[in-house]
Motif scaffolding. Structure first.
Motif, short mmCIF file in Angstrom:
data_model
loop_
_atom_site.label_atom_id
_atom_site.label_comp_id
_atom_site.label_asym_id
_atom_site.label_seq_id
_atom_site.Cartn_x
_atom_site.Cartn_y
_atom_site.Cartn_z
N THR A 209 14.89 32.09 18.77
CA THR A 209 15.22 33.48 18.46
C THR A 209 16.63 33.75 18.94
O THR A 209 17.32 32.85 19.42
CB THR A 209 14.25 34.45 19.17
N GLY A 210 17.06 35.01 18.85
CA GLY A 210 18.39 35.36 19.35
C GLY A 210 18.37 35.91 20.75
O GLY A 210 19.40 36.38 21.25
N VAL A 211 17.21 35.88 21.42
CA VAL A 211 17.07 36.50 22.74
C VAL A 211 17.40 35.51 23.85
O VAL A 211 16.88 34.39 23.87
CB VAL A 211 15.63 37.04 22.95
N VAL A 212 18.24 35.90 24.78
CA VAL A 212 18.57 35.08 25.94
C VAL A 212 18.22 35.82 27.22
O VAL A 212 17.46 35.32 28.06
CB VAL A 212 20.07 34.70 25.94
N SER A 213 18.73 37.03 27.39
CA SER A 213 18.54 37.78 28.63
C SER A 213 17.39 38.78 28.52
O SER A 213 17.43 39.67 27.67
CB SER A 213 19.83 38.52 28.99
N ILE A 214 16.39 38.65 29.39
CA ILE A 214 15.29 39.61 29.42
C ILE A 214 15.82 40.98 29.85
O ILE A 214 15.39 42.02 29.33
CB ILE A 214 14.19 39.14 30.38
N VAL A 251 17.86 30.45 25.45
CA VAL A 251 17.33 31.05 24.22
C VAL A 251 15.80 31.00 24.23
O VAL A 251 15.19 29.98 24.52
CB VAL A 251 17.88 30.31 22.98
N MET A 252 15.20 32.14 23.90
CA MET A 252 13.75 32.21 23.80
C MET A 252 13.29 31.66 22.44
O MET A 252 13.97 31.85 21.43
CB MET A 252 13.28 33.65 23.96
#
Length: 287
Positions: A209-214, A251-252
């Motif tokens: 996905t495009g998610v890195v930082s929670i 990256v998640m």
């Protein structure tokens, strides 16, 4: 003829068009986070649809048969969506933030409500995003017809509400999807995750996905980082998400099963909206 969920789910272009739909819904959230969040959690989403359906199905000359506190709570309980206390608190919240208002009439102690113009505009935008997706799947003209008929929302929304409330797939989603539907802004969380997925990578077991930082993720969503992290850990324990490197600093990914749950849920929702739209069109032509 309306598209059925099985045909929608099998459409080769569904992934790309649903990604575009998710990005549109994220833009709606950015424009008005508080109002958009009403449609971003299962319970609130269904309560909102019930309230809108009562308003649109009202008697023109007797608003006691429209959206009132008693009728709203009765319908919420009848459909087992929430408790009376939760329904009452929701209605008061919608009034407090100006998403609904009292009509300038009273029937004894009964004070009917109506959605404000901004609320109706947001609901219409939600409908249009899904009609655009449906048009993309079969080269249809639903969106153009909807825009050309300003009164179509009043006919369409109650049918959509009935379809959602009577759908087992909507009311009882699969395990990972269910985790997020009961989270505040959970629908937006899933839209964010899936909007960053490259449809060409969707056949991988672990889809980036495009998610890195929670932290950034939680901040943008106006969510508690602790609460979001807890839900992500629950999903991680199910094997539905993970990180390509260090947890929370890479990256998640989402599992192919979770991705498919999301796409199946979108197909079900789109089919309900299309059936409602088809019913409206047939009724209009018959009259």
């Amino acid at each position: 003829m309306a598209l059925v969920s099985e045909d929608i789910a099998r459409h080769p272009a569904l992934r790309r068009h649903v990604q575009a739909q998710s990005r549109t819904l994220l833009q709606t959230y950015e424009a008005n986070p508080r109002l958009a969040s009403v449609f971003a959690a299962q319970q609130r989403w269904l309560m909102a649809h019930i309230g809108l359906g009562l308003y649109f199905n009202r008697e023109p000359d007797d608003h006691r048969k429209g959206l009132t506190s008693a009728r709203f709570m009765d319908n919420i309980c009848r459909h087992s969506v929430a408790s009376r206390n939760t329904a009452d608190a929701f209605l008061k919240e919608m009034l407090h933030y100006g998403f609904i208002r009292h009509l300038p009439i009273k029937y004894g102690r009964i004070r009917p409500f109506e959605p404000t113009a901004g609320t109706l505009e947001t609901v219409a935008g939600w409908v249009m995003a899904h009609l655009k997706t449906l048009d993309s799947l079969d080269n249809g003209f639903r969106l153009a017809a909807f825009v050309a008929q300003p009164d179509l929302l009043a006919k369409l929304q109650p049918l959509v509400a009935d379809g959602l409330l009577s759908s087992h797939a909507v009311r009882e989603p699969r395990q990972t999807f269910s985790l997020f539907t009961w989270l505040d802004n959970g629908g937006i969380v899933m839209d964010w995750l899936m909007s960053g997925v490259d449809p060409d990578h969707a056949d991988l077991d672990r889809i980036p996905t495009g998610v890195v930082s929670i932290g950034d993720f939680a901040s943008w969503l106006k969510l508690s980082r602790t609460h979001l992290s807890r839900k992500l850990r629950d999903a991680e324990e199910l094997g539905s998400i993970g990180w390509l490197g260090q947890r929370g600093h890479s990256v998640m990914w989402v599992s192919s099963e979770f991705y498919q749950e999301y796409m199946t849920a979108q197909a079900v929702k789109l089919a309900i909206i299309d059936a409602a739209f088809d019913n409206c069109v047939v009724t209009s032509e018959a009259s």
